[in-house]
Design a protein around this motif. Structure first.
Motif, PDB file in Angstrom:
ATOM      1  N   ARG A  87       0.966  -1.129   0.145  1.00 45.25           N
ATOM      2  CA  ARG A  87      -0.004  -0.035   0.090  1.00 45.25           C
ATOM      3  C   ARG A  87       0.985   1.367   0.005  1.00 45.25           C
ATOM      4  O   ARG A  87       1.422   1.558   1.067  1.00 45.25           O
ATOM      5  CB  ARG A  87      -0.991   0.024   1.166  1.00 45.25           C
ATOM      6  CG  ARG A  87      -1.689  -1.320   1.422  1.00 45.25           C
ATOM      7  CD  ARG A  87      -2.557  -1.743   0.274  1.00 45.25           C
ATOM      8  NE  ARG A  87      -3.778  -0.880   0.275  1.00 45.25           N
ATOM      9  CZ  ARG A  87      -4.718  -0.840  -0.883  1.00 45.25           C
ATOM     10  NH1 ARG A  87      -4.275  -1.812  -1.729  1.00 45.25           N
ATOM     11  NH2 ARG A  87      -5.588  -0.207  -0.885  1.00 45.25           N
ATOM     12  N   THR A 121      -6.146  -0.032 -15.309  1.00 47.18           N
ATOM     13  CA  THR A 121      -7.224   0.209 -14.360  1.00 47.18           C
ATOM     14  C   THR A 121      -6.961   1.401 -13.696  1.00 47.18           C
ATOM     15  O   THR A 121      -5.680   1.893 -13.788  1.00 47.18           O
ATOM     16  CB  THR A 121      -7.078  -0.949 -13.392  1.00 47.18           C
ATOM     17  OG1 THR A 121      -5.757  -0.885 -12.507  1.00 47.18           O
ATOM     18  CG2 THR A 121      -7.330  -2.459 -13.978  1.00 47.18           C
ATOM     19  N   GLN A 122      -7.841   2.126 -13.151  1.00 45.36           N
ATOM     20  CA  GLN A 122      -7.816   3.521 -12.467  1.00 45.36           C
ATOM     21  C   GLN A 122      -6.799   3.341 -11.223  1.00 45.36           C
ATOM     22  O   GLN A 122      -6.057   4.302 -11.129  1.00 45.36           O
ATOM     23  CB  GLN A 122      -9.161   4.165 -12.197  1.00 45.36           C
ATOM     24  CG  GLN A 122      -9.141   5.478 -11.785  1.00 45.36           C
ATOM     25  CD  GLN A 122     -10.546   6.108 -11.743  1.00 45.36           C
ATOM     26  OE1 GLN A 122     -11.556   5.395 -11.253  1.00 45.36           O
ATOM     27  NE2 GLN A 122     -10.928   7.184 -11.906  1.00 45.36           N
ATOM     28  N   LYS A 123      -6.738   2.119 -10.677  1.00 48.25           N
ATOM     29  CA  LYS A 123      -5.621   2.105  -9.458  1.00 48.25           C
ATOM     30  C   LYS A 123      -4.249   2.038 -10.078  1.00 48.25           C
ATOM     31  O   LYS A 123      -3.522   2.556  -9.514  1.00 48.25           O
ATOM     32  CB  LYS A 123      -5.996   0.933  -8.822  1.00 48.25           C
ATOM     33  CG  LYS A 123      -5.084   0.669  -7.607  1.00 48.25           C
ATOM     34  CD  LYS A 123      -5.565  -0.306  -6.592  1.00 48.25           C
ATOM     35  CE  LYS A 123      -4.477  -0.432  -5.570  1.00 48.25           C
ATOM     36  NZ  LYS A 123      -3.713   0.688  -5.306  1.00 48.25           N
ATOM     37  N   GLU A 124      -4.027   1.432 -11.233  1.00 51.04           N
ATOM     38  CA  GLU A 124      -2.762   1.154 -11.888  1.00 51.04           C
ATOM     39  C   GLU A 124      -2.311   2.501 -12.391  1.00 51.04           C
ATOM     40  O   GLU A 124      -1.244   2.868 -12.185  1.00 51.04           O
ATOM     41  CB  GLU A 124      -2.676   0.165 -12.928  1.00 51.04           C
ATOM     42  CG  GLU A 124      -2.991  -1.299 -12.466  1.00 51.04           C
ATOM     43  CD  GLU A 124      -3.275  -2.188 -13.612  1.00 51.04           C
ATOM     44  OE1 GLU A 124      -2.702  -3.597 -13.257  1.00 51.04           O
ATOM     45  OE2 GLU A 124      -3.473  -2.060 -14.663  1.00 51.04           O
ATOM     46  N   ASP A 135      -1.608   4.743  -9.046  1.00 48.89           N
ATOM     47  CA  ASP A 135      -0.506   4.246  -8.429  1.00 48.89           C
ATOM     48  C   ASP A 135       0.895   4.211  -9.133  1.00 48.89           C
ATOM     49  O   ASP A 135       1.794   4.729  -9.026  1.00 48.89           O
ATOM     50  CB  ASP A 135      -0.768   2.706  -7.697  1.00 48.89           C
ATOM     51  CG  ASP A 135       0.157   2.586  -6.806  1.00 48.89           C
ATOM     52  OD1 ASP A 135       1.190   3.129  -6.510  1.00 48.89           O
ATOM     53  OD2 ASP A 135      -0.227   1.253  -6.031  1.00 48.89           O
ATOM     54  N   THR A 194      -5.535   7.192  -5.509  1.00 50.22           N
ATOM     55  CA  THR A 194      -6.690   6.982  -6.579  1.00 50.22           C
ATOM     56  C   THR A 194      -7.731   8.012  -6.214  1.00 50.22           C
ATOM     57  O   THR A 194      -8.527   8.231  -7.243  1.00 50.22           O
ATOM     58  CB  THR A 194      -7.241   5.531  -6.314  1.00 50.22           C
ATOM     59  OG1 THR A 194      -6.241   4.488  -6.321  1.00 50.22           O
ATOM     60  CG2 THR A 194      -8.430   4.950  -7.291  1.00 50.22           C
ATOM     61  N   ASP A 254      -2.946   5.709  -1.318  1.00 53.42           N
ATOM     62  CA  ASP A 254      -3.399   4.269  -1.906  1.00 53.42           C
ATOM     63  C   ASP A 254      -3.943   3.227  -0.511  1.00 53.42           C
ATOM     64  O   ASP A 254      -4.222   2.261  -0.681  1.00 53.42           O
ATOM     65  CB  ASP A 254      -2.290   3.614  -2.504  1.00 53.42           C
ATOM     66  CG  ASP A 254      -2.694   3.464  -4.008  1.00 53.42           C
ATOM     67  OD1 ASP A 254      -3.717   4.167  -4.455  1.00 53.42           O
ATOM     68  OD2 ASP A 254      -1.795   3.063  -4.808  1.00 53.42           O
ATOM     69  N   ASP A 295     -10.664   0.519  -2.677  1.00 51.36           N
ATOM     70  CA  ASP A 295     -10.640   0.519  -4.090  1.00 51.36           C
ATOM     71  C   ASP A 295     -12.078   0.429  -4.506  1.00 51.36           C
ATOM     72  O   ASP A 295     -12.891  -0.280  -3.692  1.00 51.36           O
ATOM     73  CB  ASP A 295      -9.727  -0.690  -4.612  1.00 51.36           C
ATOM     74  CG  ASP A 295      -8.377  -0.611  -4.302  1.00 51.36           C
ATOM     75  OD1 ASP A 295      -8.085   0.580  -3.909  1.00 51.36           O
ATOM     76  OD2 ASP A 295      -7.789  -1.568  -3.976  1.00 51.36           O
ATOM     77  N   ASP A 342     -13.310  -0.452 -11.520  1.00 49.19           N
ATOM     78  CA  ASP A 342     -13.412   0.372 -12.689  1.00 49.19           C
ATOM     79  C   ASP A 342     -14.465   0.341 -13.593  1.00 49.19           C
ATOM     80  O   ASP A 342     -14.988  -0.790 -13.757  1.00 49.19           O
ATOM     81  CB  ASP A 342     -12.124   0.272 -13.560  1.00 49.19           C
ATOM     82  CG  ASP A 342     -10.931   0.362 -12.691  1.00 49.19           C
ATOM     83  OD1 ASP A 342     -10.623   1.610 -12.187  1.00 49.19           O
ATOM     84  OD2 ASP A 342     -10.023  -0.401 -12.558  1.00 49.19           O
TER      85      ASP A 342
END
Length: 327
Positions: free
Chosen positions: A183, A210-213, A216, A223, A319, A323, A326
Protein backbone atom coordinates in the motif's frame (compact mmCIF):
# COMPACT_ATOMS: atom_id res chain seq x y z
CA UNK A 1 12.36 -1.68 -55.89
CA UNK A 2 9.73 -1.03 -58.49
CA UNK A 3 7.44 1.81 -57.64
CA UNK A 4 4.94 4.04 -59.38
CA UNK A 5 1.58 5.69 -59.07
CA UNK A 6 0.75 7.96 -56.18
CA UNK A 7 -0.38 7.66 -52.60
CA UNK A 8 -1.14 10.00 -49.72
CA UNK A 9 1.15 7.96 -47.47
CA UNK A 10 4.81 7.00 -47.69
CA UNK A 11 3.91 3.51 -48.92
CA UNK A 12 5.19 2.66 -52.41
CA UNK A 13 2.35 2.02 -54.78
CA UNK A 14 1.44 1.27 -58.37
CA UNK A 15 3.50 -0.63 -60.92
CA UNK A 16 4.22 -1.22 -64.57
CA UNK A 17 1.76 -4.05 -65.08
CA UNK A 18 -1.20 -1.69 -65.42
CA UNK A 19 -4.74 -2.17 -64.13
CA UNK A 20 -5.92 -5.71 -63.42
CA UNK A 21 -9.55 -6.83 -63.49
CA UNK A 22 -9.42 -10.36 -62.04
CA UNK A 23 -11.03 -11.17 -58.71
CA UNK A 24 -8.84 -10.24 -55.72
CA UNK A 25 -8.84 -13.61 -54.02
CA UNK A 26 -8.17 -15.50 -57.26
CA UNK A 27 -5.16 -13.27 -57.90
CA UNK A 28 -3.87 -13.81 -54.40
CA UNK A 29 -4.12 -17.58 -54.76
CA UNK A 30 -2.62 -17.55 -58.26
CA UNK A 31 -0.62 -14.38 -58.94
CA UNK A 32 -0.58 -12.69 -62.32
CA UNK A 33 0.73 -15.25 -64.88
CA UNK A 34 2.75 -12.48 -66.56
CA UNK A 35 4.66 -12.00 -63.30
CA UNK A 36 4.75 -15.60 -62.04
CA UNK A 37 5.16 -18.20 -64.81
CA UNK A 38 6.78 -20.84 -62.63
CA UNK A 39 4.08 -23.13 -61.25
CA UNK A 40 6.54 -24.77 -58.84
CA UNK A 41 7.15 -21.60 -56.85
CA UNK A 42 5.88 -21.05 -53.32
CA UNK A 43 5.79 -18.07 -50.92
CA UNK A 44 8.54 -17.79 -48.31
CA UNK A 45 7.80 -14.32 -46.94
CA UNK A 46 4.69 -12.17 -47.01
CA UNK A 47 4.28 -8.47 -46.17
CA UNK A 48 0.77 -7.01 -45.91
CA UNK A 49 0.11 -3.32 -45.30
CA UNK A 50 -3.37 -1.80 -44.89
CA UNK A 51 -4.28 1.86 -44.40
CA UNK A 52 -7.23 4.12 -45.28
CA UNK A 53 -6.21 4.37 -48.93
CA UNK A 54 -4.97 0.99 -50.10
CA UNK A 55 -3.77 -2.50 -49.29
CA UNK A 56 -0.36 -3.62 -50.48
CA UNK A 57 0.72 -7.28 -50.51
CA UNK A 58 4.35 -8.18 -51.21
CA UNK A 59 5.16 -11.89 -51.62
CA UNK A 60 8.66 -13.33 -52.00
CA UNK A 61 8.43 -16.56 -54.02
CA UNK A 62 11.07 -19.28 -54.09
CA UNK A 63 11.67 -22.46 -56.08
CA UNK A 64 13.43 -25.71 -55.33
CA UNK A 65 15.29 -25.63 -52.04
CA UNK A 66 13.82 -22.25 -50.99
CA UNK A 67 15.88 -20.41 -53.58
CA UNK A 68 14.40 -16.86 -54.01
CA UNK A 69 13.08 -16.42 -57.53
CA UNK A 70 10.76 -13.40 -57.77
CA UNK A 71 8.65 -10.93 -55.80
CA UNK A 72 4.97 -10.37 -56.54
CA UNK A 73 3.48 -6.99 -55.57
CA UNK A 74 -0.29 -6.45 -55.44
CA UNK A 75 -1.90 -3.03 -54.83
CA UNK A 76 -5.58 -2.90 -53.89
CA UNK A 77 -7.79 0.17 -53.53
CA UNK A 78 -9.65 -0.10 -50.23
CA UNK A 79 -12.83 1.54 -51.49
CA UNK A 80 -13.77 -1.12 -54.09
CA UNK A 81 -11.53 -4.13 -53.32
CA UNK A 82 -10.41 -4.35 -56.96
CA UNK A 83 -6.82 -5.17 -57.72
CA UNK A 84 -5.33 -1.93 -58.96
CA UNK A 85 -1.93 -3.21 -60.07
CA UNK A 86 -0.04 -6.49 -59.98
CA UNK A 87 3.56 -6.92 -61.08
CA UNK A 88 6.61 -9.08 -60.51
CA UNK A 89 10.24 -8.34 -59.68
CA UNK A 90 12.78 -10.94 -60.85
CA UNK A 91 15.43 -11.71 -58.22
CA UNK A 92 16.54 -15.12 -59.56
CA UNK A 93 19.74 -13.98 -61.30
CA UNK A 94 21.09 -11.74 -58.58
CA UNK A 95 22.80 -12.34 -55.27
CA UNK A 96 21.03 -12.79 -51.94
CA UNK A 97 21.49 -9.06 -51.36
CA UNK A 98 19.20 -8.32 -54.30
CA UNK A 99 16.04 -9.90 -52.92
CA UNK A 100 16.91 -8.76 -49.39
CA UNK A 101 17.17 -5.17 -50.65
CA UNK A 102 13.80 -5.44 -52.41
CA UNK A 103 12.01 -6.85 -49.36
CA UNK A 104 13.74 -4.50 -46.91
CA UNK A 105 12.75 -1.54 -49.07
CA UNK A 106 9.07 -2.42 -48.78
CA UNK A 107 9.47 -3.25 -45.09
CA UNK A 108 10.99 0.17 -44.36
CA UNK A 109 8.28 1.98 -46.33
CA UNK A 110 5.51 0.15 -44.47
CA UNK A 111 7.09 0.85 -41.07
CA UNK A 112 7.33 4.56 -41.87
CA UNK A 113 3.57 4.80 -42.37
CA UNK A 114 2.22 5.20 -38.81
CA UNK A 115 -1.40 5.42 -39.98
CA UNK A 116 -1.76 1.80 -41.07
CA UNK A 117 -1.36 -1.81 -39.96
CA UNK A 118 1.57 -3.90 -41.20
CA UNK A 119 2.08 -7.69 -41.01
CA UNK A 120 5.44 -9.42 -41.61
CA UNK A 121 5.36 -13.22 -41.82
CA UNK A 122 9.12 -13.48 -41.25
CA UNK A 123 8.97 -11.73 -37.86
CA UNK A 124 5.49 -13.16 -37.10
CA UNK A 125 4.40 -9.77 -35.80
CA UNK A 126 1.88 -7.09 -36.71
CA UNK A 127 2.45 -3.36 -36.24
CA UNK A 128 -0.21 -0.71 -35.71
CA UNK A 129 -2.51 -2.54 -33.27
CA UNK A 130 -0.71 -2.44 -29.90
CA UNK A 131 -2.52 -3.24 -26.70
CA UNK A 132 -3.45 -0.09 -24.84
CA UNK A 133 -2.86 3.34 -26.35
CA UNK A 134 -3.23 3.18 -30.16
CA UNK A 135 -0.38 5.64 -30.72
CA UNK A 136 2.30 3.41 -29.21
CA UNK A 137 4.63 2.03 -31.90
CA UNK A 138 5.08 -1.47 -30.51
CA UNK A 139 4.67 -4.78 -32.38
CA UNK A 140 2.07 -7.33 -31.37
CA UNK A 141 3.43 -10.86 -31.58
CA UNK A 142 1.17 -13.39 -33.27
CA UNK A 143 2.06 -16.41 -31.16
CA UNK A 144 -1.07 -18.45 -30.47
CA UNK A 145 -1.62 -18.42 -26.72
CA UNK A 146 -2.95 -21.58 -25.03
CA UNK A 147 -6.52 -21.38 -23.78
CA UNK A 148 -6.78 -21.09 -19.99
CA UNK A 149 -7.40 -24.43 -18.34
CA UNK A 150 -10.72 -24.90 -16.61
CA UNK A 151 -10.42 -25.69 -12.94
CA UNK A 152 -11.97 -28.88 -11.62
CA UNK A 153 -13.99 -27.85 -8.53
CA UNK A 154 -13.86 -31.38 -7.10
CA UNK A 155 -10.09 -31.63 -7.52
CA UNK A 156 -9.61 -28.17 -6.09
CA UNK A 157 -11.73 -29.02 -3.08
CA UNK A 158 -9.84 -32.20 -2.34
CA UNK A 159 -6.48 -30.46 -2.69
CA UNK A 160 -7.61 -27.72 -0.34
CA UNK A 161 -8.79 -30.25 2.17
CA UNK A 162 -5.41 -31.96 2.07
CA UNK A 163 -3.70 -28.68 2.80
CA UNK A 164 -2.05 -28.50 -0.63
CA UNK A 165 -1.44 -25.24 -2.44
CA UNK A 166 -4.10 -24.54 -5.05
CA UNK A 167 -2.88 -24.06 -8.66
CA UNK A 168 -1.89 -20.47 -9.34
CA UNK A 169 -1.41 -19.55 -5.67
CA UNK A 170 1.94 -18.65 -4.17
CA UNK A 171 2.63 -19.24 -0.50
CA UNK A 172 4.24 -16.24 1.15
CA UNK A 173 6.32 -16.27 4.28
CA UNK A 174 5.98 -13.56 6.88
CA UNK A 175 8.75 -11.47 5.28
CA UNK A 176 7.36 -11.65 1.75
CA UNK A 177 4.64 -9.68 0.03
CA UNK A 178 3.33 -9.26 -3.48
CA UNK A 179 3.27 -5.95 -5.32
CA UNK A 180 -0.53 -5.85 -5.08
CA UNK A 181 -0.34 -6.14 -1.30
CA UNK A 182 1.92 -3.14 -0.93
CA UNK A 183 0.00 0.00 0.00
CA UNK A 184 1.86 3.02 -1.25
CA UNK A 185 1.64 6.32 0.57
CA UNK A 186 2.26 9.52 -1.33
CA UNK A 187 3.25 12.56 0.68
CA UNK A 188 1.14 15.67 0.27
CA UNK A 189 3.98 17.80 -1.21
CA UNK A 190 4.71 15.10 -3.81
CA UNK A 191 1.06 14.68 -4.75
CA UNK A 192 0.50 18.44 -4.93
CA UNK A 193 3.44 18.80 -7.32
CA UNK A 194 2.29 15.96 -9.57
CA UNK A 195 -1.36 17.01 -9.63
CA UNK A 196 -0.50 20.62 -10.49
CA UNK A 197 1.74 19.48 -13.36
CA UNK A 198 -0.73 16.95 -14.80
CA UNK A 199 -1.88 17.42 -18.38
CA UNK A 200 -4.61 16.06 -20.61
CA UNK A 201 -1.99 13.87 -22.32
CA UNK A 202 -1.04 12.31 -18.98
CA UNK A 203 -4.61 11.12 -18.53
CA UNK A 204 -4.82 9.84 -22.09
CA UNK A 205 -1.64 7.78 -21.81
CA UNK A 206 -2.97 5.66 -18.93
CA UNK A 207 -6.61 5.18 -19.93
CA UNK A 208 -5.96 1.53 -20.85
CA UNK A 209 -4.85 0.74 -17.30
CA UNK A 210 -7.17 0.18 -14.37
CA UNK A 211 -7.79 3.42 -12.54
CA UNK A 212 -5.79 2.19 -9.57
CA UNK A 213 -2.83 1.22 -11.79
CA UNK A 214 -3.01 4.55 -13.58
CA UNK A 215 -2.93 6.43 -10.28
CA UNK A 216 -0.45 4.29 -8.36
CA UNK A 217 2.02 3.09 -11.00
CA UNK A 218 1.57 5.65 -13.76
CA UNK A 219 0.84 9.02 -12.20
CA UNK A 220 2.09 8.36 -8.64
CA UNK A 221 -0.93 9.95 -6.99
CA UNK A 222 -3.72 8.47 -4.90
CA UNK A 223 -6.73 6.87 -6.56
CA UNK A 224 -9.14 9.28 -4.85
CA UNK A 225 -7.18 12.24 -6.20
CA UNK A 226 -7.33 10.80 -9.73
CA UNK A 227 -11.07 10.21 -9.45
CA UNK A 228 -11.55 13.82 -8.35
CA UNK A 229 -9.58 15.05 -11.36
CA UNK A 230 -11.64 12.87 -13.70
CA UNK A 231 -14.97 14.05 -12.30
CA UNK A 232 -13.86 17.67 -12.65
CA UNK A 233 -12.89 17.14 -16.29
CA UNK A 234 -15.84 15.33 -17.89
CA UNK A 235 -14.55 11.81 -17.31
CA UNK A 236 -16.99 10.38 -14.75
CA UNK A 237 -16.37 6.75 -15.76
CA UNK A 238 -12.88 5.36 -16.26
CA UNK A 239 -12.82 3.74 -19.76
CA UNK A 240 -10.44 0.85 -19.01
CA UNK A 241 -13.05 -1.85 -19.65
CA UNK A 242 -14.20 -0.33 -22.96
CA UNK A 243 -10.61 -0.25 -24.21
CA UNK A 244 -9.95 -3.78 -22.97
CA UNK A 245 -13.03 -5.04 -24.83
CA UNK A 246 -11.65 -3.68 -28.11
CA UNK A 247 -8.17 -5.07 -27.37
CA UNK A 248 -9.65 -8.51 -26.79
CA UNK A 249 -11.12 -8.55 -30.31
CA UNK A 250 -7.57 -9.29 -31.44
CA UNK A 251 -7.81 -12.90 -30.27
CA UNK A 252 -6.32 -16.27 -31.19
CA UNK A 253 -8.91 -16.74 -33.94
CA UNK A 254 -7.73 -13.59 -35.70
CA UNK A 255 -4.08 -14.51 -35.19
CA UNK A 256 -4.69 -17.90 -36.83
CA UNK A 257 -6.48 -16.26 -39.75
CA UNK A 258 -3.47 -14.02 -40.34
CA UNK A 259 -0.66 -16.54 -39.82
CA UNK A 260 -1.95 -20.05 -40.46
CA UNK A 261 -4.06 -19.68 -43.56
CA UNK A 262 -2.99 -21.35 -46.81
CA UNK A 263 -5.17 -18.84 -48.64
CA UNK A 264 -3.41 -15.48 -48.83
CA UNK A 265 -6.79 -13.80 -49.28
CA UNK A 266 -7.72 -14.81 -45.72
CA UNK A 267 -4.44 -13.40 -44.43
CA UNK A 268 -5.27 -10.07 -46.07
CA UNK A 269 -8.78 -10.22 -44.60
CA UNK A 270 -7.24 -10.80 -41.16
CA UNK A 271 -4.89 -7.82 -41.44
CA UNK A 272 -7.83 -5.73 -42.67
CA UNK A 273 -9.80 -6.77 -39.57
CA UNK A 274 -6.83 -5.73 -37.41
CA UNK A 275 -6.91 -2.31 -39.11
CA UNK A 276 -10.64 -2.02 -38.32
CA UNK A 277 -9.85 -2.76 -34.66
CA UNK A 278 -7.24 0.00 -34.71
CA UNK A 279 -9.73 2.48 -36.18
CA UNK A 280 -12.38 1.51 -33.62
CA UNK A 281 -9.97 2.14 -30.75
CA UNK A 282 -8.81 5.44 -32.23
CA UNK A 283 -12.45 6.54 -32.50
CA UNK A 284 -13.05 5.62 -28.84
CA UNK A 285 -10.02 7.61 -27.70
CA UNK A 286 -11.10 10.60 -29.79
CA UNK A 287 -14.59 10.46 -28.27
CA UNK A 288 -13.21 10.31 -24.73
CA UNK A 289 -10.60 13.03 -25.18
CA UNK A 290 -12.99 15.41 -26.99
CA UNK A 291 -14.90 16.00 -23.75
CA UNK A 292 -11.79 16.71 -21.64
CA UNK A 293 -10.66 20.38 -21.65
CA UNK A 294 -7.18 21.15 -22.94
CA UNK A 295 -6.27 22.63 -19.55
CA UNK A 296 -7.37 20.40 -16.66
CA UNK A 297 -9.98 22.09 -14.48
CA UNK A 298 -10.50 22.11 -10.73
CA UNK A 299 -6.89 21.39 -9.85
CA UNK A 300 -6.59 24.07 -7.13
CA UNK A 301 -9.73 22.87 -5.40
CA UNK A 302 -8.58 19.24 -5.51
CA UNK A 303 -5.22 20.19 -4.02
CA UNK A 304 -6.91 22.24 -1.28
CA UNK A 305 -9.22 19.36 -0.37
CA UNK A 306 -6.22 17.05 -0.32
CA UNK A 307 -4.38 19.39 2.03
CA UNK A 308 -7.40 19.63 4.35
CA UNK A 309 -7.58 15.84 4.47
CA UNK A 310 -3.89 15.60 5.33
CA UNK A 311 -4.26 18.22 8.04
CA UNK A 312 -7.10 16.16 9.50
CA UNK A 313 -4.92 13.05 9.37
CA UNK A 314 -7.25 11.24 6.96
CA UNK A 315 -4.60 10.54 4.29
CA UNK A 316 -7.23 10.85 1.56
CA UNK A 317 -5.59 10.61 -1.83
CA UNK A 318 -3.13 7.91 -0.76
CA UNK A 319 -3.43 4.31 -1.76
CA UNK A 320 -4.77 3.42 1.69
CA UNK A 321 -8.24 4.24 0.42
CA UNK A 322 -10.89 1.72 -0.46
CA UNK A 323 -10.70 0.51 -4.05
CA UNK A 324 -13.70 0.80 -6.33
CA UNK A 325 -14.40 -1.25 -9.42
CA UNK A 326 -13.33 0.45 -12.66
CA UNK A 327 -16.15 1.28 -14.98
Amino acid sequence: MATGGSSSSSVPSGGAAGSASADLKERLRLPDPDGCNNKDCFPVRVLVHVNDHRKVIVILHAIGDRQPDHVIVVNIKTDDEDVQTTYGIDVSDGSDEDYIQVMDGWYSAFRLDKTGVFYDSKENVIYGVPRGHPGVDLPRYLTILPAPKKKDPAAAGSSSAAGATLPGLVLLTSDQTTSTDKRRRFSFPDQRKRIKSMTKSDLEYYLHKTQKEAADIGLSIGTTALKSICRANSLPKWPYRKILKIDNEFDNSLKKKITQSSNLGKTVDGVTKAFEIRRKKEALYQQIMADIPEELQGIDGIVNNLQDAYNAGLHIGTDDEEDEQDE
